[in-house]
Design a protein around this motif. Structure first.
Motif, PDB file in Angstrom:
ATOM      1  N   MET A 132      -0.333   3.988   8.331  1.00 32.88           N
ATOM      2  CA  MET A 132      -0.424   4.125   7.112  1.00 32.88           C
ATOM      3  C   MET A 132       1.917   4.279   7.367  1.00 32.88           C
ATOM      4  N   THR A 133       1.753   4.775   7.667  1.00 32.49           N
ATOM      5  CA  THR A 133       3.482   5.801   8.221  1.00 32.49           C
ATOM      6  C   THR A 133       3.857   4.272   8.775  1.00 32.49           C
ATOM      7  N   PHE A 134       3.429   3.489   9.595  1.00 26.94           N
ATOM      8  CA  PHE A 134       3.463   2.474  10.644  1.00 26.94           C
ATOM      9  C   PHE A 134       3.928   1.469   9.919  1.00 26.94           C
ATOM     10  N   LEU A 135       2.845   1.165   8.490  1.00 26.44           N
ATOM     11  CA  LEU A 135       3.519  -0.012   7.715  1.00 26.44           C
ATOM     12  C   LEU A 135       4.471   0.541   6.563  1.00 26.44           C
ATOM     13  N   HIS A 136       4.335   2.004   6.625  1.00 31.05           N
ATOM     14  CA  HIS A 136       5.403   2.479   5.692  1.00 31.05           C
ATOM     15  C   HIS A 136       6.612   1.670   6.137  1.00 31.05           C
ATOM     16  N   GLU A 137       7.283   2.441   6.783  1.00 27.98           N
ATOM     17  CA  GLU A 137       8.665   2.297   7.708  1.00 27.98           C
ATOM     18  C   GLU A 137       8.769   0.692   8.154  1.00 27.98           C
ATOM     19  N   ARG A 138       7.945  -0.520   7.841  1.00 26.71           N
ATOM     20  CA  ARG A 138       8.300  -1.769   7.837  1.00 26.71           C
ATOM     21  C   ARG A 138       8.439  -1.836   6.892  1.00 26.71           C
ATOM     22  N   PRO A 142       3.016   0.246  -0.924  1.00 22.86           N
ATOM     23  CA  PRO A 142       1.349   0.153  -0.957  1.00 22.86           C
ATOM     24  C   PRO A 142       0.651  -0.369  -1.947  1.00 22.86           C
ATOM     25  N   ARG A 143       1.214  -1.236  -3.253  1.00 30.56           N
ATOM     26  CA  ARG A 143       0.661  -2.370  -3.536  1.00 30.56           C
ATOM     27  C   ARG A 143       0.316  -3.605  -2.772  1.00 30.56           C
ATOM     28  N   ARG A 144       0.122  -3.508  -1.908  1.00 33.53           N
ATOM     29  CA  ARG A 144       0.064  -4.922  -1.062  1.00 33.53           C
ATOM     30  C   ARG A 144      -1.142  -4.331   0.103  1.00 33.53           C
ATOM     31  N   ILE A 145      -1.679  -3.105   0.205  1.00 32.13           N
ATOM     32  CA  ILE A 145      -2.160  -2.267   1.272  1.00 32.13           C
ATOM     33  C   ILE A 145      -3.892  -2.232   1.103  1.00 32.13           C
ATOM     34  N   VAL A 146      -4.310  -2.654   1.774  1.00 33.58           N
ATOM     35  CA  VAL A 146      -5.788  -2.835   1.313  1.00 33.58           C
ATOM     36  C   VAL A 146      -6.344  -2.101   2.194  1.00 33.58           C
ATOM     37  N   LEU A 147      -7.197  -0.952   2.634  1.00 36.51           N
ATOM     38  CA  LEU A 147      -7.677  -0.308   3.596  1.00 36.51           C
ATOM     39  C   LEU A 147      -9.378  -0.980   3.222  1.00 36.51           C
ATOM     40  N   TYR A 148     -10.096  -1.508   4.793  1.00 36.14           N
ATOM     41  CA  TYR A 148     -10.949  -2.110   5.003  1.00 36.14           C
ATOM     42  C   TYR A 148     -12.161  -0.615   5.897  1.00 36.14           C
ATOM     43  N   GLY A 149     -12.349  -0.424   5.926  1.00 40.04           N
ATOM     44  CA  GLY A 149     -13.396   0.608   6.054  1.00 40.04           C
ATOM     45  C   GLY A 149     -14.878  -0.272   6.189  1.00 40.04           C
ATOM     46  N   TRP A 164      -3.050   8.595   0.140  1.00 37.62           N
ATOM     47  CA  TRP A 164      -1.872   7.414   0.395  1.00 37.62           C
ATOM     48  C   TRP A 164      -2.165   6.152  -0.764  1.00 37.62           C
ATOM     49  N   PRO A 165      -1.468   6.063  -1.534  1.00 39.65           N
ATOM     50  CA  PRO A 165      -1.404   5.507  -2.215  1.00 39.65           C
ATOM     51  C   PRO A 165      -1.532   3.838  -1.666  1.00 39.65           C
ATOM     52  N   VAL A 166      -2.825   2.986  -1.975  1.00 42.06           N
ATOM     53  CA  VAL A 166      -2.926   1.404  -1.524  1.00 42.06           C
ATOM     54  C   VAL A 166      -3.248   0.744  -2.452  1.00 42.06           C
ATOM     55  N   ALA A 167      -3.584  -0.599  -1.873  1.00 40.28           N
ATOM     56  CA  ALA A 167      -4.560  -1.991  -3.553  1.00 40.28           C
ATOM     57  C   ALA A 167      -5.878  -1.971  -3.918  1.00 40.28           C
ATOM     58  N   VAL A 205     -15.978  10.456  -2.698  1.00 36.71           N
ATOM     59  CA  VAL A 205     -15.267   9.216  -2.528  1.00 36.71           C
ATOM     60  C   VAL A 205     -15.259   9.532  -5.029  1.00 36.71           C
ATOM     61  N   GLY A 206     -15.717  10.170  -5.422  1.00 36.16           N
ATOM     62  CA  GLY A 206     -15.371  11.064  -6.781  1.00 36.16           C
ATOM     63  C   GLY A 206     -13.646  10.755  -7.251  1.00 36.16           C
ATOM     64  N   GLY A 207     -13.145  10.981  -6.035  1.00 32.76           N
ATOM     65  CA  GLY A 207     -11.339  11.246  -6.515  1.00 32.76           C
ATOM     66  C   GLY A 207     -10.448  10.195  -6.568  1.00 32.76           C
ATOM     67  N   LEU A 208     -11.574   8.874  -5.990  1.00 34.16           N
ATOM     68  CA  LEU A 208     -10.395   7.319  -5.478  1.00 34.16           C
ATOM     69  C   LEU A 208     -10.226   6.991  -6.816  1.00 34.16           C
ATOM     70  N   ARG A 209      -8.617   6.494  -6.879  1.00 36.96           N
ATOM     71  CA  ARG A 209      -8.271   5.851  -8.472  1.00 36.96           C
ATOM     72  C   ARG A 209      -7.750   4.664  -7.920  1.00 36.96           C
ATOM     73  N   VAL A 210      -8.253   3.985  -7.526  1.00 33.10           N
ATOM     74  CA  VAL A 210      -8.120   2.465  -6.855  1.00 33.10           C
ATOM     75  C   VAL A 210      -9.227   1.664  -7.013  1.00 33.10           C
ATOM     76  N   PRO A 211      -9.147   0.550  -6.950  1.00 35.75           N
ATOM     77  CA  PRO A 211     -10.565  -0.739  -7.560  1.00 35.75           C
ATOM     78  C   PRO A 211     -11.417  -0.548  -5.809  1.00 35.75           C
ATOM     79  N   LEU A 212     -12.893  -0.657  -6.436  1.00 37.88           N
ATOM     80  CA  LEU A 212     -13.424  -0.415  -4.899  1.00 37.88           C
ATOM     81  C   LEU A 212     -14.647  -1.629  -4.837  1.00 37.88           C
ATOM     82  N   LEU A 213     -14.369  -2.046  -3.588  1.00 37.87           N
ATOM     83  CA  LEU A 213     -16.155  -3.288  -3.456  1.00 37.87           C
ATOM     84  C   LEU A 213     -16.463  -2.645  -2.386  1.00 37.87           C
TER      85      LEU A 213
END
Length: 276
Positions: A132-138, A142-149, A164-167, A205-213
């Protein structure tokens, strides 16, 4: 005489059981983190436009990783893989996710693929934070970042989304907790008391505040399918689940899951609600 023999037999069985539990406790990291050891090569053969980068974690661990920059304004997927193998064993699916203008940052964990350090729950979260730090430095918003686990990485994705703020967040074959999975696999052992790295996704997971798939298969033989559904149900809205009866634990994306994932990524990164 018989009672003495019975006592001796029971004592021997208890001793053997105790020894087995000690071995299980000492070897648990090998079971939770069966890391691929071959050092990462260049990713461009598998993922056109990608190249090798170095990430440095907050605790000073230097990690090899793979990065494909996004086209201007396009989304970036931060890929957090499962417990077995490495990024190199996932080249095909990474290429599927990174087609077109979409960017991709594949995080290789500490202790995997020749990276220094020892994997742990805390360590993997720090590895994702370095990405996340790498992306932010570039300058990637955050509105363009999606985490895939994926699998084990689903806990890491959820925890990162809380820090971290993500989309949005995609969870591929998630579990409620590693302790729950292990308890079903080793019903004869008190694994909940023994396990060190619990990865209790259901507790956060109850703390999520962004869309989830969530994407899952009813044919999962690694994580019970009901666990993936239970985690989805524990998450707050907005959320959606895509379920198939095809594939395996490690091939949901390749068995119809890609379309729902790409549509989700397009939608959440285009939403004004996720603007910084």
């Amino acid at each position: 005489m018989l009672s003495r023999l019975l006592i001796v037999t029971l004592a021997a069985l208890v001793a053997i059981y105790g020894l087995c539990m000690i071995v299980l406790y000492l070897r648990q990291d090998r079971l939770v983190f069966p890391a691929g050891t071959q050092k990462l090569g260049a990713p461009d053969a598998a993922i056109p436009g990608a190249y090798a980068i170095t990430l440095v974690t907050k605790d000073g661990v230097t990690l090899d990783a793979w990065y494909k920059p996004p086209a201007s304004g396009a989304p970036v997927l931060v890929y957090l893989h499962g417990n077995a193998g490495s990024l190199a064993t996932r080249g095909r699916r990474l290429a599927m996710l990174a087609e077109g203008k979409t960017g991709l940052l594949g995080v290789e964990y500490r202790g995997y693929a020749g990276n220094p350090g020892k994997p742990s729950q805390t360590g993997l979260v720090r590895d994702a934070a370095a990405a996340m730090t790498f992306l932010h430095e570039r300058g990637i918003a955050p509105r363009r970042i999606v985490l895939y686990g994926e699998s084990l990485g689903t806990y890491v994705a959820v925890k990162t989304a809380l820090d971290w703020p993500v989309a949005g967040v995609v969870l591929d074959s998630p579990y409620t907790s590693v302790a729950d999975v292990a308890a079903k696999r080793y019903p004869y052992a008190p694994v909940r008391a023994l396990i060190r790295n619990r990865f209790d996704t259901d507790r956060i997971v109850g703390g999520l505040r962004v869309p989830l798939l969530v994407i899952r298969t009813t044919q999962d033989r690694t994580v019970p399918p009901e666990e993936s559904l239970a985690l989805f149900e524990a998450a707050p809205e907005p959320k959606e689940v895509w379920t198939t009866a095809r594939g395996t634990h490690s091939s949901v994306l390749e068995n119809g899951g890609l379309g729902p994932v790409l549509r989700f990524v397009t939608r959440v990164t285009a939403s004004p609600a996720t603007s910084p």
